[in-house]
Write a protein that holds these residues in place. Structure first.
Motif, mmCIF file in Angstrom:
data_model
loop_
_atom_site.group_PDB
_atom_site.id
_atom_site.type_symbol
_atom_site.label_atom_id
_atom_site.label_comp_id
_atom_site.label_asym_id
_atom_site.label_seq_id
_atom_site.Cartn_x
_atom_site.Cartn_y
_atom_site.Cartn_z
ATOM 1 N N HIS A 233 0.830 -1.209 0.000
ATOM 2 C CA HIS A 233 0.000 0.000 0.000
ATOM 3 C C HIS A 233 0.866 1.262 0.000
ATOM 4 C CE1 HIS A 233 -3.859 2.115 0.845
ATOM 5 N NE2 HIS A 233 -3.024 3.021 1.336
ATOM 6 N N ALA A 234 1.956 1.225 0.735
ATOM 7 C CA ALA A 234 2.830 2.395 0.832
ATOM 8 C C ALA A 234 3.622 2.640 -0.443
ATOM 9 C CB ALA A 234 3.782 2.227 2.017
ATOM 10 N N HIS A 235 3.710 1.626 -1.305
ATOM 11 C CA HIS A 235 4.491 1.743 -2.540
ATOM 12 C C HIS A 235 3.620 1.362 -3.741
ATOM 13 C CE1 HIS A 235 7.445 1.095 0.722
ATOM 14 N NE2 HIS A 235 8.169 1.979 0.037
ATOM 15 N N PRO A 236 2.572 2.141 -4.017
ATOM 16 C CA PRO A 236 1.651 1.798 -5.104
ATOM 17 C C PRO A 236 2.301 1.967 -6.476
ATOM 18 C CG PRO A 236 1.159 3.983 -4.264
ATOM 19 C CD PRO A 236 2.220 3.418 -3.360
ATOM 20 N N GLU A 237 1.895 1.099 -7.397
ATOM 21 C CA GLU A 237 2.401 1.158 -8.771
ATOM 22 C C GLU A 237 1.228 1.044 -9.735
ATOM 23 O OE1 GLU A 237 6.733 -0.887 -8.674
ATOM 24 O OE2 GLU A 237 5.105 -2.173 -7.963
#
Length: 415
Positions: A22-26
């Motif tokens: 969630h903290a690193h969405p792509e």
């Protein structure tokens, strides 16, 4: 609630993975970090991995105690991509990338399938093979279609394929599944009305495209009320009208855009044909030109009857018959539809609650906005991880333990 104890015991670790994702969405077809993380975890758990299908897709292969020698297989699918929008939450795992956010819960879908993968790899108390399909680009990219084009079901032949989406507003501990259409097709239209610009104080000297466009917008709604059967579902939404640059100038052209949603191709064919006729007819009546374009994107998501009923029986075993609900069809769209055109299967909803789970985070800070899909305050509910993981496991075990009837109804695309 009949959860698998081992999945429940390991759920905190999977929740940590979910929050990291969630903290690193792509965004679609850019899920490199997410795919790396998924592949890393599967490999750690002794699951062979196939990568690169549909650009960034990952497929994990879990053979049962027979090594998969009986040739039977089931597919379980989760999507991995995020949305191009800014997150308003302020909890610790909020997006670290401005303009990108997991606002639809694909981080949670990935986590639930990882929870199932971990357990299946540790126990393998089934015969046959479970294919774990981690799909890219559901949000508009057609990642399911691209994986199929790359040979998904040729390389990993499955008897049936299943998908799941979290559903806010339903109380946690409930599921919903039904046969037939459960999500709509999504389609886009763009119309350019070209008239003759001039002075706004002398409209008689030109052909004003703006009132022509307004006539079209009203005319389109008569397609739904006077051309389409009342019992057939369909939506025409004009969402953009662009024209003009000054208050005293009649513009040369006006552009209209929007979306059409239906549950059947027959209704879609009718709407597209009538929209073209209405747009071109109104333009001609007012002496204007019309450029009409219509793009078909995702097809309807249609669950096959046997697989939907089978999924419901598994849900009932976990949460009880009163919480295995009928699935109310929605005009939202889903590219799992492509997989259901190629193989029988079912796409279900798992309840995400009302958003109260955000207040349980250490330090709080969720801003208390609405927790609905595609909203900047949304967050997946980690309480679903052991529930969704247990569903995936029990579904796979039950499917591979029985022999589905060969004469059951198949999607039109199955040969």
């Amino acid at each position: 609630m009949n959860l698998i104890d081992a999945v429940l015991a390991q759920s905190a670790g999977i929740a940590a993975i979910r929050r990291d994702i969630h903290a690193h969405p792509e965004l679609c077809f850019e899920e490199v970090r997410t795919a790396d993380l998924v592949a890393q975890k599967l490999t750690e758990w002794g699951i062979p991995v196939h990568r690169g299908m549909g650009t960034t897709g990952v497929v994990g292969i879990v053979h049962g105690r027979d090594g998969g020698k009986n040739g039977r297989a089931i597919g379980l699918r989760a999507d991995m991509d995020a949305l191009p929008m800014t997150e308003f939450n302020t909890f610790a795992h909020a997006s670290r990338h401005q303009g990108k956010m997991h606002a639809c819960g694909h981080d949670g879908h990935t986590a639930m399938l990882l929870a199932a993968a971990q357990h299946l790899s540790q126990h393998r108390d089934f015969e046959g093979t479970v294919y774990l399909i981690f799909q890219p680009a559901e949000e508009g990219g057609g990642g399911a279609r691209e994986m199929i084009k790359d040979g998904l079901f040729e390389k990993f032949p499955v008897e049936a394929v299943f998908g799941m989406h979290n559903w806010p507003g339903m109380p946690v501990g409930t599921f919903a599944v039904s046969s037939g259409p459960v999500m709509a097709s999504t389609n886009e239209f763009k119309i350019i009305v070209t008239g003759k610009g001039g002075h706004a104080a002398m409209p008689n000297t030109g052909i004003d495209p703006v009132p022509i466009a307004c006539q079209m917008v009203q005319g389109f709604q008569t397609i739904l009320t006077r051309n389409k059967k009342p019992v057939d579902a369909g939506v025409i939404s004009v969402t953009m009208i662009h024209a003009g640059e000054a208050t005293n100038v009649i513009p040369d052209s006006c552009e209209i855009q929007g979306t059409v949603r239906t549950f059947t191709t027959e209704v879609l064919d009718l709407i597209e044909r009538r929209m073209r006729e209405v747009a071109e007819g109104i333009s001609t009546a007012f002496g204007a030109q019309c450029d009409f374009s219509f793009t078909r994107n995702y097809p309807p998501t249609v669950n096959t009857a046997y697989e939907a009923d089978f999924a419901r029986r598994v849900m009932t075993d976990i949460v009880g018959a009163d919480k295995a609900l009928a699935q109310e069809p929605t005009m939202g769209a889903e590219d799992f539809a492509y997989m259901l055109q190629a193989r029988p299967g079912a796409y279900c909803f798992i309840a995400n609650g009302d958003g109260a789970h955000r207040g349980k985070y250490e330090g709080g800070g969720h801003d208390a906005g609405p927790c609905v899909l595609h909203n900047p305050h949304y967050d997946f509910n980690d309480e679903l991880i052991p529930l969704g993981g247990s569903y995936w496991i029990k579904l796979a075990q039950a499917w591979l333990a029985h022999q589905p009837p060969k004469d059951r109804p198949m999607p039109a695309g199955v040969v």
